[in-house]
Write a protein that holds these residues in place. Structure first.
Motif, PDB file in Angstrom:
ATOM      1  N   GLY A   1      -0.977 -14.498 128.088  1.00 48.99           N
ATOM      2  CA  GLY A   1      -1.056 -15.008 126.729  1.00 48.99           C
ATOM      3  C   GLY A   1      -2.216 -15.962 126.529  1.00 48.99           C
ATOM      4  O   GLY A   1      -2.891 -15.940 125.492  1.00 48.99           O
ATOM      5  N   THR A   2      -2.479 -16.793 127.529  1.00 49.00           N
ATOM      6  CA  THR A   2      -3.609 -17.706 127.439  1.00 49.00           C
ATOM      7  C   THR A   2      -4.928 -16.952 127.415  1.00 49.00           C
ATOM      8  O   THR A   2      -5.845 -17.291 126.662  1.00 49.00           O
ATOM      9  CB  THR A   2      -3.591 -18.688 128.632  1.00 49.00           C
ATOM     10  N   GLY A   3      -5.028 -15.900 128.239  1.00 49.74           N
ATOM     11  CA  GLY A   3      -6.243 -15.103 128.235  1.00 49.74           C
ATOM     12  C   GLY A   3      -6.442 -14.358 126.931  1.00 49.74           C
ATOM     13  O   GLY A   3      -7.561 -14.262 126.419  1.00 49.74           O
ATOM     14  N   LEU A   4      -5.347 -13.837 126.367  1.00 49.88           N
ATOM     15  CA  LEU A   4      -5.452 -13.137 125.095  1.00 49.88           C
ATOM     16  C   LEU A   4      -5.867 -14.071 123.966  1.00 49.88           C
ATOM     17  O   LEU A   4      -6.523 -13.637 123.010  1.00 49.88           O
ATOM     18  CB  LEU A   4      -4.116 -12.477 124.754  1.00 49.88           C
ATOM     19  N   ALA A   5      -5.495 -15.342 124.072  1.00 45.05           N
ATOM     20  CA  ALA A   5      -5.909 -16.310 123.052  1.00 45.05           C
ATOM     21  C   ALA A   5      -7.429 -16.420 122.994  1.00 45.05           C
ATOM     22  O   ALA A   5      -8.019 -16.515 121.908  1.00 45.05           O
ATOM     23  CB  ALA A   5      -5.285 -17.671 123.342  1.00 45.05           C
ATOM     24  N   GLY A   6      -8.084 -16.404 124.161  1.00 45.13           N
ATOM     25  CA  GLY A   6      -9.539 -16.430 124.177  1.00 45.13           C
ATOM     26  C   GLY A   6     -10.148 -15.180 123.561  1.00 45.13           C
ATOM     27  O   GLY A   6     -11.143 -15.256 122.833  1.00 45.13           O
ATOM     28  N   VAL A   7      -9.546 -14.019 123.832  1.00 44.65           N
ATOM     29  CA  VAL A   7     -10.042 -12.770 123.254  1.00 44.65           C
ATOM     30  C   VAL A   7      -9.872 -12.768 121.742  1.00 44.65           C
ATOM     31  O   VAL A   7     -10.777 -12.369 120.987  1.00 44.65           O
ATOM     32  CB  VAL A   7      -9.316 -11.572 123.884  1.00 44.65           C
ATOM     33  N   VAL A   8      -8.711 -13.212 121.261  1.00 49.11           N
ATOM     34  CA  VAL A   8      -8.465 -13.262 119.819  1.00 49.11           C
ATOM     35  C   VAL A   8      -9.436 -14.216 119.135  1.00 49.11           C
ATOM     36  O   VAL A   8      -9.959 -13.920 118.044  1.00 49.11           O
ATOM     37  CB  VAL A   8      -7.002 -13.675 119.550  1.00 49.11           C
ATOM     38  N   LEU A   9      -9.689 -15.355 119.765  1.00 53.73           N
ATOM     39  CA  LEU A   9     -10.646 -16.306 119.197  1.00 53.73           C
ATOM     40  C   LEU A   9     -12.032 -15.694 119.092  1.00 53.73           C
ATOM     41  O   LEU A   9     -12.720 -15.837 118.074  1.00 53.73           O
ATOM     42  CB  LEU A   9     -10.683 -17.567 120.067  1.00 53.73           C
ATOM     43  N   MET A  10     -12.444 -14.997 120.139  1.00 54.26           N
ATOM     44  CA  MET A  10     -13.745 -14.335 120.131  1.00 54.26           C
ATOM     45  C   MET A  10     -13.813 -13.267 119.044  1.00 54.26           C
ATOM     46  O   MET A  10     -14.805 -13.174 118.302  1.00 54.26           O
ATOM     47  CB  MET A  10     -13.972 -13.693 121.503  1.00 54.26           C
ATOM     48  N   LEU A  11     -12.779 -12.454 118.910  1.00 59.93           N
ATOM     49  CA  LEU A  11     -12.766 -11.400 117.901  1.00 59.93           C
ATOM     50  C   LEU A  11     -12.760 -11.989 116.491  1.00 59.93           C
ATOM     51  O   LEU A  11     -13.378 -11.417 115.572  1.00 59.93           O
ATOM     52  CB  LEU A  11     -11.551 -10.497 118.102  1.00 59.93           C
ATOM     53  N   ALA A  12     -12.084 -13.111 116.303  1.00 63.52           N
ATOM     54  CA  ALA A  12     -12.063 -13.751 114.988  1.00 63.52           C
ATOM     55  C   ALA A  12     -13.458 -14.247 114.598  1.00 63.52           C
ATOM     56  O   ALA A  12     -13.899 -14.054 113.458  1.00 63.52           O
ATOM     57  CB  ALA A  12     -11.063 -14.918 114.988  1.00 63.52           C
ATOM     58  N   PHE A  13     -14.154 -14.868 115.546  1.00 69.07           N
ATOM     59  CA  PHE A  13     -15.517 -15.309 115.280  1.00 69.07           C
ATOM     60  C   PHE A  13     -16.432 -14.117 115.009  1.00 69.07           C
ATOM     61  O   PHE A  13     -17.287 -14.162 114.116  1.00 69.07           O
ATOM     62  CB  PHE A  13     -16.054 -16.123 116.464  1.00 69.07           C
ATOM     63  N   ALA A  14     -16.276 -13.055 115.795  1.00 71.53           N
ATOM     64  CA  ALA A  14     -17.105 -11.860 115.602  1.00 71.53           C
ATOM     65  C   ALA A  14     -16.842 -11.223 114.244  1.00 71.53           C
ATOM     66  O   ALA A  14     -17.781 -10.771 113.572  1.00 71.53           O
ATOM     67  CB  ALA A  14     -16.843 -10.860 116.721  1.00 71.53           C
ATOM     68  N   ALA A  15     -15.582 -11.188 113.806  1.00 68.76           N
ATOM     69  CA  ALA A  15     -15.263 -10.620 112.496  1.00 68.76           C
ATOM     70  C   ALA A  15     -15.872 -11.453 111.377  1.00 68.76           C
ATOM     71  O   ALA A  15     -16.423 -10.907 110.406  1.00 68.76           O
ATOM     72  CB  ALA A  15     -13.747 -10.528 112.328  1.00 68.76           C
ATOM     73  N   TYR A  16     -15.766 -12.770 111.498  1.00 70.76           N
ATOM     74  CA  TYR A  16     -16.386 -13.643 110.491  1.00 70.76           C
ATOM     75  C   TYR A  16     -17.893 -13.455 110.465  1.00 70.76           C
ATOM     76  O   TYR A  16     -18.502 -13.352 109.387  1.00 70.76           O
ATOM     77  CB  TYR A  16     -16.044 -15.105 110.795  1.00 70.76           C
ATOM     78  N   ALA A  17     -18.526 -13.393 111.641  1.00 64.26           N
ATOM     79  CA  ALA A  17     -19.973 -13.223 111.708  1.00 64.26           C
ATOM     80  C   ALA A  17     -20.403 -11.888 111.130  1.00 64.26           C
ATOM     81  O   ALA A  17     -21.400 -11.799 110.404  1.00 64.26           O
ATOM     82  CB  ALA A  17     -20.450 -13.362 113.155  1.00 64.26           C
ATOM     83  N   PHE A  18     -19.649 -10.836 111.436  1.00 61.60           N
ATOM     84  CA  PHE A  18     -19.997  -9.513 110.924  1.00 61.60           C
ATOM     85  C   PHE A  18     -19.861  -9.461 109.406  1.00 61.60           C
ATOM     86  O   PHE A  18     -20.728  -8.916 108.703  1.00 61.60           O
ATOM     87  CB  PHE A  18     -19.109  -8.458 111.572  1.00 61.60           C
ATOM     88  N   HIS A  19     -18.778 -10.008 108.893  1.00 62.70           N
ATOM     89  CA  HIS A  19     -18.574 -10.018 107.438  1.00 62.70           C
ATOM     90  C   HIS A  19     -19.662 -10.835 106.748  1.00 62.70           C
ATOM     91  O   HIS A  19     -20.172 -10.432 105.683  1.00 62.70           O
ATOM     92  CB  HIS A  19     -17.199 -10.595 107.119  1.00 62.70           C
ATOM     93  N   THR A  20     -20.036 -11.961 107.323  1.00 57.82           N
ATOM     94  CA  THR A  20     -21.075 -12.800 106.726  1.00 57.82           C
ATOM     95  C   THR A  20     -22.433 -12.121 106.778  1.00 57.82           C
ATOM     96  O   THR A  20     -23.241 -12.238 105.847  1.00 57.82           O
ATOM     97  CB  THR A  20     -21.133 -14.154 107.454  1.00 57.82           C
ATOM     98  N   SER A  21     -22.719 -11.420 107.865  1.00 58.54           N
ATOM     99  CA  SER A  21     -24.019 -10.763 108.007  1.00 58.54           C
ATOM    100  C   SER A  21     -24.240  -9.670 106.981  1.00 58.54           C
ATOM    101  O   SER A  21     -25.385  -9.300 106.700  1.00 58.54           O
ATOM    102  CB  SER A  21     -24.159 -10.187 109.418  1.00 58.54           C
ATOM    103  N   LEU A  22     -23.157  -9.124 106.416  1.00 60.81           N
ATOM    104  CA  LEU A  22     -23.300  -8.074 105.404  1.00 60.81           C
ATOM    105  C   LEU A  22     -23.839  -8.614 104.087  1.00 60.81           C
ATOM    106  O   LEU A  22     -24.351  -7.845 103.268  1.00 60.81           O
ATOM    107  CB  LEU A  22     -21.953  -7.390 105.167  1.00 60.81           C
ATOM    108  N   GLY A  23     -23.718  -9.921 103.860  1.00 62.42           N
ATOM    109  CA  GLY A  23     -24.242 -10.522 102.639  1.00 62.42           C
ATOM    110  C   GLY A  23     -23.576 -10.017 101.379  1.00 62.42           C
ATOM    111  O   GLY A  23     -24.225  -9.881 100.336  1.00 62.42           O
ATOM    112  N   GLY A  24     -22.274  -9.724 101.441  1.00 53.28           N
ATOM    113  CA  GLY A  24     -21.562  -9.244 100.273  1.00 53.28           C
ATOM    114  C   GLY A  24     -21.647  -7.754 100.049  1.00 53.28           C
ATOM    115  O   GLY A  24     -21.007  -7.223  99.124  1.00 53.28           O
ATOM    116  N   ARG A  25     -22.400  -7.056 100.868  1.00 51.33           N
ATOM    117  CA  ARG A  25     -22.499  -5.602 100.712  1.00 51.33           C
ATOM    118  C   ARG A  25     -21.285  -4.925 101.342  1.00 51.33           C
ATOM    119  O   ARG A  25     -20.735  -5.420 102.318  1.00 51.33           O
ATOM    120  CB  ARG A  25     -23.773  -5.090 101.372  1.00 51.33           C
ATOM    121  N   PRO A  26     -20.879  -3.774 100.820  1.00 50.68           N
ATOM    122  CA  PRO A  26     -19.758  -3.054 101.434  1.00 50.68           C
ATOM    123  C   PRO A  26     -20.145  -2.505 102.799  1.00 50.68           C
ATOM    124  O   PRO A  26     -21.309  -2.193 103.051  1.00 50.68           O
ATOM    125  CB  PRO A  26     -19.469  -1.925 100.435  1.00 50.68           C
ATOM    126  N   MET A  27     -19.146  -2.387 103.662  1.00 45.84           N
ATOM    127  CA  MET A  27     -19.412  -1.891 105.003  1.00 45.84           C
ATOM    128  C   MET A  27     -19.870  -0.438 104.972  1.00 45.84           C
ATOM    129  O   MET A  27     -20.792  -0.044 105.693  1.00 45.84           O
ATOM    130  CB  MET A  27     -18.151  -2.029 105.866  1.00 45.84           C
TER     131      MET A  27
END
Length: 300
Positions: free
Chosen positions: A266-292
């Motif tokens: 569970g502790t290890g999965l917490a690190g993976v979830v945190l990483m995926l959350a940051f990656a999702a935020y970064a990916f969504h922001t990089s689109l600049g409001g454009r649809p995927m």
């Protein structure tokens, strides 16, 4: 060690000389330096509050004084490096600070900020994968390998200790990012040959990280990693480098395992979830409001 002391003195002396000159001439992004200092001190304070065992006793004053000594020294060093470095880098190497400056100006939804954070996530995942593969590769080729590090065992002491590693990783990545940028920029100015500066930067960083290791595989992997760090600085800039260091530290700190039945899974999965959350935020922001997926791709 002697090498660490020499590098630290070089950073302090060089930073002090350039900072004095910039302040005298009225140069430098003082607002950005102040925000960087506030952020670093806040991260270290949160980590200290979570990590230490606080009790209503006079001994708490001693702990507070020790924390303030260390936190103010690191924060002051970061402020010194940034004020010393920013005017010269902005004039000779401006692309390395664009996304960094936009983020500290409040541009959390800026597409360039999202792109560089996403690059940091991807590079961190590659670095962490290489670290895990090292032990298998060492056994395959028949070379010695350093024993695993046990410096992060505090993370198994509970949720509070695990959470404290997140701000520590953020504060450490700020220091590593600025120190790497300072050294590389200093080499490029003094040597006036970019390829010589790159080679010297990679060699010094590899020696510093790999010192004391008898495994040739460690030296090779560390050299490749610092060559990648050089590429990140040149191609994407300081924000991408800082993000990659932070996420790599988090992925190497949290005990990630494919055995989900393990008590620490569970502790290890917490690190993976945190990483995926940051990656999702970064990916969504990089689109600049454009649809995927744009409509043109769906047309026959």
């Amino acid at each position: 060690s002697i090498l660490f002391t020499v590098l630290l003195l070089a950073l302090m002396i060089g930073g002090g000389v350039f900072t004095r000159r910039n302040l005298r001439l009225g140069r430098g992004d003082r607002r950005g330096a102040a925000r960087l200092a506030y952020l670093n001190f806040l991260l270290m304070a949160i980590a200290w509050i979570l990590e230490e065992h606080h009790v209503p006793d006079f001994e708490e004053i001693d702990l507070l004084i020790l924390f303030l000594n260390w936190a103010l020294f690191v924060t002051g060093l970061l402020w010194l490096l940034y004020v010393a470095l920013e005017p010269f880098v902005r004039r000779r190497w401006p692309a390395s600070l664009v996304s960094w400056s936009r983020l500290f100006a409040g541009g959390f939804r800026d597409p360039l900020v999202g792109r560089d954070l996403l690059v940091g996530c991807v590079i961190a995942a590659v670095f962490s994968s290489v670290e895990y593969v090292n032990y298998c590769l060492a056994s395959w080729v028949g070379v010695p390998m350093n024993p695993p590090s046990y410096s992060w065992l505090d993370i198994f002491l509970g949720t509070r200790m695990a959470l404290s590693e997140i701000p520590w990783a953020g504060a450490f990545s700020l220091l590593i990012g600025l120190a790497a940028l300072f050294l590389l920029f200093l080499f490029r100015v003094l040597l006036r040959r970019n390829w010589i500066a790159a080679v010297l930067f990679i060699v010094i960083a590899t020696v510093f990280i790999s010192r004391g290791s008898d495994s040739p595989l460690i030296w090779i992997v560390n050299a490749l990693e610092w060559a990648t760090i050089y590429f990140i600085l040149i191609r994407f800039g300081l924000l991408a480098l800082t993000a990659s260091v932070m996420f790599a530290l988090l992925l190497s700190t949290f005990p990630i395992t494919p055995q989900l039945s393990a008590w620490y899974a569970g502790t290890g999965l917490a690190g993976v979830v945190l990483m995926l959350a940051f990656a999702a935020y970064a990916f969504h922001t990089s689109l600049g409001g454009r649809p995927m997926f744009q409509a043109k791709l769906l047309e026959d």
